[in-house]
Design a protein around this motif. Structure first.
Motif, PDB file in Angstrom:
ATOM      1  N   ALA A   1      23.254  19.848 -20.454  1.00 52.45           N
ATOM      2  CA  ALA A   1      24.299  19.733 -19.581  1.00 52.45           C
ATOM      3  C   ALA A   1      24.593  20.516 -18.791  1.00 52.45           C
ATOM      4  O   ALA A   1      24.981  20.818 -17.718  1.00 52.45           O
ATOM      5  CB  ALA A   1      25.491  19.257 -20.435  1.00 52.45           C
ATOM      6  N   ALA A   2      24.433  21.908 -19.461  1.00 53.12           N
ATOM      7  CA  ALA A   2      24.788  23.257 -18.828  1.00 53.12           C
ATOM      8  C   ALA A   2      23.781  23.424 -17.742  1.00 53.12           C
ATOM      9  O   ALA A   2      24.082  24.125 -16.855  1.00 53.12           O
ATOM     10  CB  ALA A   2      24.948  24.416 -19.728  1.00 53.12           C
ATOM     11  N   ALA A   3      22.631  23.131 -17.985  1.00 56.23           N
ATOM     12  CA  ALA A   3      21.394  23.320 -17.064  1.00 56.23           C
ATOM     13  C   ALA A   3      21.561  22.493 -15.794  1.00 56.23           C
ATOM     14  O   ALA A   3      20.989  22.815 -14.814  1.00 56.23           O
ATOM     15  CB  ALA A   3      20.156  23.246 -17.716  1.00 56.23           C
ATOM     16  N   GLY A   4      22.583  21.459 -15.695  1.00 55.43           N
ATOM     17  CA  GLY A   4      22.625  20.514 -14.548  1.00 55.43           C
ATOM     18  C   GLY A   4      22.353  19.188 -14.747  1.00 55.43           C
ATOM     19  O   GLY A   4      22.525  18.241 -14.089  1.00 55.43           O
ATOM     20  N   PHE A   5      21.855  18.741 -16.013  1.00 53.51           N
ATOM     21  CA  PHE A   5      21.282  17.480 -16.407  1.00 53.51           C
ATOM     22  C   PHE A   5      22.434  16.524 -16.857  1.00 53.51           C
ATOM     23  O   PHE A   5      23.658  17.146 -17.192  1.00 53.51           O
ATOM     24  CB  PHE A   5      20.465  17.524 -17.542  1.00 53.51           C
ATOM     25  N   VAL A   6      22.378  15.337 -16.256  1.00 50.74           N
ATOM     26  CA  VAL A   6      23.391  14.257 -16.421  1.00 50.74           C
ATOM     27  C   VAL A   6      22.908  13.072 -17.450  1.00 50.74           C
ATOM     28  O   VAL A   6      21.642  13.173 -17.738  1.00 50.74           O
ATOM     29  CB  VAL A   6      24.073  13.934 -15.118  1.00 50.74           C
TER      30      VAL A   6
ATOM     31  N   PHE B   1      15.740  13.388 -26.980  1.00 47.25           N
ATOM     32  CA  PHE B   1      16.836  13.704 -26.242  1.00 47.25           C
ATOM     33  C   PHE B   1      16.292  13.018 -24.819  1.00 47.25           C
ATOM     34  O   PHE B   1      15.233  13.460 -24.403  1.00 47.25           O
ATOM     35  CB  PHE B   1      17.179  15.087 -26.238  1.00 47.25           C
ATOM     36  N   ILE B   2      17.238  12.551 -24.107  1.00 45.82           N
ATOM     37  CA  ILE B   2      16.851  12.127 -22.638  1.00 45.82           C
ATOM     38  C   ILE B   2      17.879  12.517 -21.726  1.00 45.82           C
ATOM     39  O   ILE B   2      19.083  12.660 -22.137  1.00 45.82           O
ATOM     40  CB  ILE B   2      16.885  10.516 -22.619  1.00 45.82           C
ATOM     41  N   ALA B   3      17.562  13.012 -20.516  1.00 46.44           N
ATOM     42  CA  ALA B   3      18.522  13.634 -19.631  1.00 46.44           C
ATOM     43  C   ALA B   3      17.839  13.595 -18.208  1.00 46.44           C
ATOM     44  O   ALA B   3      16.847  13.449 -17.980  1.00 46.44           O
ATOM     45  CB  ALA B   3      18.785  15.047 -20.032  1.00 46.44           C
ATOM     46  N   ARG B   4      18.684  13.392 -17.058  1.00 44.73           N
ATOM     47  CA  ARG B   4      18.410  13.289 -15.838  1.00 44.73           C
ATOM     48  C   ARG B   4      18.903  13.985 -14.873  1.00 44.73           C
ATOM     49  O   ARG B   4      20.136  14.611 -15.168  1.00 44.73           O
ATOM     50  CB  ARG B   4      19.030  11.648 -15.321  1.00 44.73           C
ATOM     51  N   LYS B   5      17.976  14.536 -13.773  1.00 39.17           N
ATOM     52  CA  LYS B   5      18.495  15.484 -12.818  1.00 39.17           C
ATOM     53  C   LYS B   5      19.261  14.907 -11.930  1.00 39.17           C
ATOM     54  O   LYS B   5      18.786  13.603 -11.228  1.00 39.17           O
ATOM     55  CB  LYS B   5      17.093  16.320 -12.191  1.00 39.17           C
ATOM     56  N   PRO B   6      20.491  15.068 -11.403  1.00 36.30           N
ATOM     57  CA  PRO B   6      21.076  14.300 -10.364  1.00 36.30           C
ATOM     58  C   PRO B   6      20.469  14.154  -9.164  1.00 36.30           C
ATOM     59  O   PRO B   6      19.681  14.910  -8.839  1.00 36.30           O
ATOM     60  CB  PRO B   6      22.348  15.322 -10.151  1.00 36.30           C
TER      61      PRO B   6
END
Length: 238
Positions: A206-211, A229-234
């Protein structure tokens, strides 16, 4: 410890070693599906970070739309040699690179639809972990997805006991008998013990900018020990 050199030494027997882990390939397939199911059904441009001998690459190729481009990156020449020796579609290729020390000008920023990173970030020194995540963020297109699979037991005494029993009762002894490379498997044990907690790693994403950061644990003996873990770049990043 020089991790790339240790993996070089273990490359010849690594597929055999991981094949003895119940659920290893099943969980790789689940991680690859978690990534590709969030992308379109048209061919994608995908990264396999810390691809090793190609087990995660195979899972990604099997899950991705036909014709997808897959680039596997790894720091170990020995592991890359094992990966390249296998049969792949023509859109798959491998290069040597160390995440956390990437030359981002070598690849176009924002050009990848998704990235799979299995057992990568615990091998990145803690002081460079945020930088490594930021590199991956830069390589993904807006709206692209990152899927990470990591062993994490910090803050979970039950998981720590399970991991300690499995590592000392099976993984390290097998590393002695089969691979004659106990140093690598002792390192792998320590790398899990010393890695971020699930919450800490999710916070790093999250701190890297992933949402849309989410995580789930594995099934079987790895429940509470192995996490995806799964994460999306805005779509629009600042």
């Amino acid at each position: 410890m020089n991790t790339a050199a240790a993996f070089d030494r273990g490359a010849r027997r690594y597929d055999l070693m991981v094949g003895l882990n119940p659920g290893y390939h099943r969980e790789l397939a689940r991680a690859a599906d978690a990534l590709t199911s969030r992308l379109g059904r048209e061919p994608q441009a995908l990264l396999d970070l810390a691809c090793g001998s190609g087990a995660s690459t195979r899972a990604l190729v099997d899950a991705a739309p036909e014709g997808s481009y897959v680039l596997g990156l790894d720091a170990s020449p020995g592991m890359l040699g094992r990966a390249r020796a296998k049969n792949w579609p023509q859109q798959v290729r491998f290069e040597r690179a160390t995440v956390g020390e990437l030359n981002l000008d070598r690849w176009t920023r924002g050009s990848f639809d998704g990235a799979l990173a299995c057992y990568l970030f615990r091998n990145v020194p803690a002081e460079r972990r945020d930088h490594a995540i930021a590199e991956v963020f830069e390589l993904l297109r807006p709206g692209g997805w990152l899927c990470c699979q990591e062993y994490s037991v910090a803050g979970n005494p039950a998981a720590q006991r399970v991991w300690g029993a499995v590592a000392h009762g099976a993984i390290i002894p097998l590393g002695v008998v089969i691979d004659r490379n106990p140093g690598l498997y002792r390192y792998l044990y320590r790398s899990v013990v010393e890695f971020d907690s699930v919450t800490t790693f999710a916070d790093r994403l999250a701190a890297a900018g992933f949402v849309d950061v989410a995580h789930r644990t594995a099934s079987g003996w790895q429940q509470g020990v192995l996490h995806t873990f799964i994460a999306r770049k805005p779509e629009e990043s600042s």
